[in-house]
Design a protein around this motif. Structure first.
Motif, PDB file in Angstrom:
ATOM      1  N   CYS A  14       0.923  -1.114   0.079  1.00 45.48           N
ATOM      2  CA  CYS A  14      -0.194  -0.198   0.121  1.00 45.48           C
ATOM      3  C   CYS A  14       0.918   1.068  -0.017  1.00 45.48           C
ATOM      4  O   CYS A  14       2.597   1.142   0.272  1.00 45.48           O
ATOM      5  N   TRP A  54      -5.738  -5.206   6.878  1.00 44.87           N
ATOM      6  CA  TRP A  54      -6.559  -4.506   5.065  1.00 44.87           C
ATOM      7  C   TRP A  54      -7.085  -4.032   5.368  1.00 44.87           C
ATOM      8  O   TRP A  54      -7.743  -3.817   4.817  1.00 44.87           O
ATOM      9  N   MET A  55      -8.444  -5.129   6.329  1.00 47.42           N
ATOM     10  CA  MET A  55     -10.038  -4.697   6.332  1.00 47.42           C
ATOM     11  C   MET A  55      -9.801  -2.873   7.107  1.00 47.42           C
ATOM     12  O   MET A  55     -10.971  -2.350   6.673  1.00 47.42           O
ATOM     13  N   TYR A  57      -7.895  -1.109   6.579  1.00 45.78           N
ATOM     14  CA  TYR A  57      -7.182  -0.112   5.982  1.00 45.78           C
ATOM     15  C   TYR A  57      -8.255   0.199   5.060  1.00 45.78           C
ATOM     16  O   TYR A  57      -8.065   1.542   4.469  1.00 45.78           O
ATOM     17  N   GLN A  58      -8.817  -0.904   4.448  1.00 40.49           N
ATOM     18  CA  GLN A  58      -9.659  -0.297   3.723  1.00 40.49           C
ATOM     19  C   GLN A  58     -10.824   1.008   4.173  1.00 40.49           C
ATOM     20  O   GLN A  58     -11.459   1.579   3.199  1.00 40.49           O
ATOM     21  N   PRO A  69     -12.279   0.086  -2.111  1.00 35.87           N
ATOM     22  CA  PRO A  69     -11.373  -0.774  -2.136  1.00 35.87           C
ATOM     23  C   PRO A  69     -11.069  -1.188  -3.380  1.00 35.87           C
ATOM     24  O   PRO A  69     -13.101  -1.602  -4.080  1.00 35.87           O
ATOM     25  N   ASP A  70     -10.078  -1.749  -4.257  1.00 35.59           N
ATOM     26  CA  ASP A  70      -9.861  -2.662  -5.241  1.00 35.59           C
ATOM     27  C   ASP A  70     -10.823  -3.448  -5.422  1.00 35.59           C
ATOM     28  O   ASP A  70     -10.842  -4.396  -6.763  1.00 35.59           O
ATOM     29  N   HIS A  71     -10.571  -4.315  -4.728  1.00 34.36           N
ATOM     30  CA  HIS A  71     -11.450  -6.322  -4.528  1.00 34.36           C
ATOM     31  C   HIS A  71     -13.015  -6.058  -5.115  1.00 34.36           C
ATOM     32  O   HIS A  71     -13.424  -6.565  -5.192  1.00 34.36           O
ATOM     33  N   GLY A  76     -14.330  -1.607  -7.920  1.00 34.93           N
ATOM     34  CA  GLY A  76     -12.810  -1.005  -7.273  1.00 34.93           C
ATOM     35  C   GLY A  76     -12.310  -0.180  -8.040  1.00 34.93           C
ATOM     36  O   GLY A  76     -12.231   0.504  -8.853  1.00 34.93           O
TER      37      GLY A  76
END
Length: 151
Positions: A14, A54-55, A57-58, A69-71, A76
């Motif tokens: 990131c 990670w979550m 952060y999103q 979020p990109d996912h 995304g």
């Protein structure tokens, strides 16, 4: 010793700028509420003693930068900017207002209606061309018959 002497860290790729922006621009109480963690955990994230999940952060990216979020598949990379929903490579001035998104079904219906109208107009134009051609042919036949029978 200063609590913020070290920087936040993450165990996934990131941007360090985005990471710091997420962790420091939102009040600790709001991070606690968003991520359902105690203030001590947020302080450990801020000082880098514990990596930011990670979550979390999103969630913080969505809260601070308005970036989806990109996912999340086709959504995304989209961003919320001043009540507009901006696509990843799109411009702000062409982005739809979030209030316009309520009427997206109406836009779909309008588009379908326009396509039906265009098909109908095209069909009528073909019929017009056919009948013009037919009238010309019938007029010629009528003149030929009138000349044959002297009428």
């Amino acid at each position: 010793m200063n609590k913020r002497s070290s920087f936040p860290r993450a165990e996934f790729p990131c941007s360090s700028f985005d990471l710091m922006h997420c962790v420091y621009d939102v009040p600790v109480s709001e991070i606690c509420m968003l991520c359902a963690v105690p203030p001590a955990t947020v302080e450990r994230w801020q000082t880098g003693r514990e990596p930011l999940p990670w979550m979390a952060y999103q969630l913080l990216m969505l809260r601070t930068l308005g970036r989806v979020p990109d996912h999340l598949g086709p959504w995304g990379g989209w961003r919320f900017v001043e009540e507009r929903f901006v696509p990843p490579d799109g411009e702000f001035k062409h982005a739809p207002n979030i209030y316009e998104l309520e009427f997206i079904e109406h836009y779909r219906l309008d588009r379908a209606l326009c396509e039906k109208q265009a098909d109908l107009i095209e069909s009528l134009q073909r019929q017009l061309a056919f009948y013009k051609r037919q009238c010309g042919l019938e007029a010629r036949v009528g003149l030929m018959v009138a000349n044959l029978f002297g009428g």
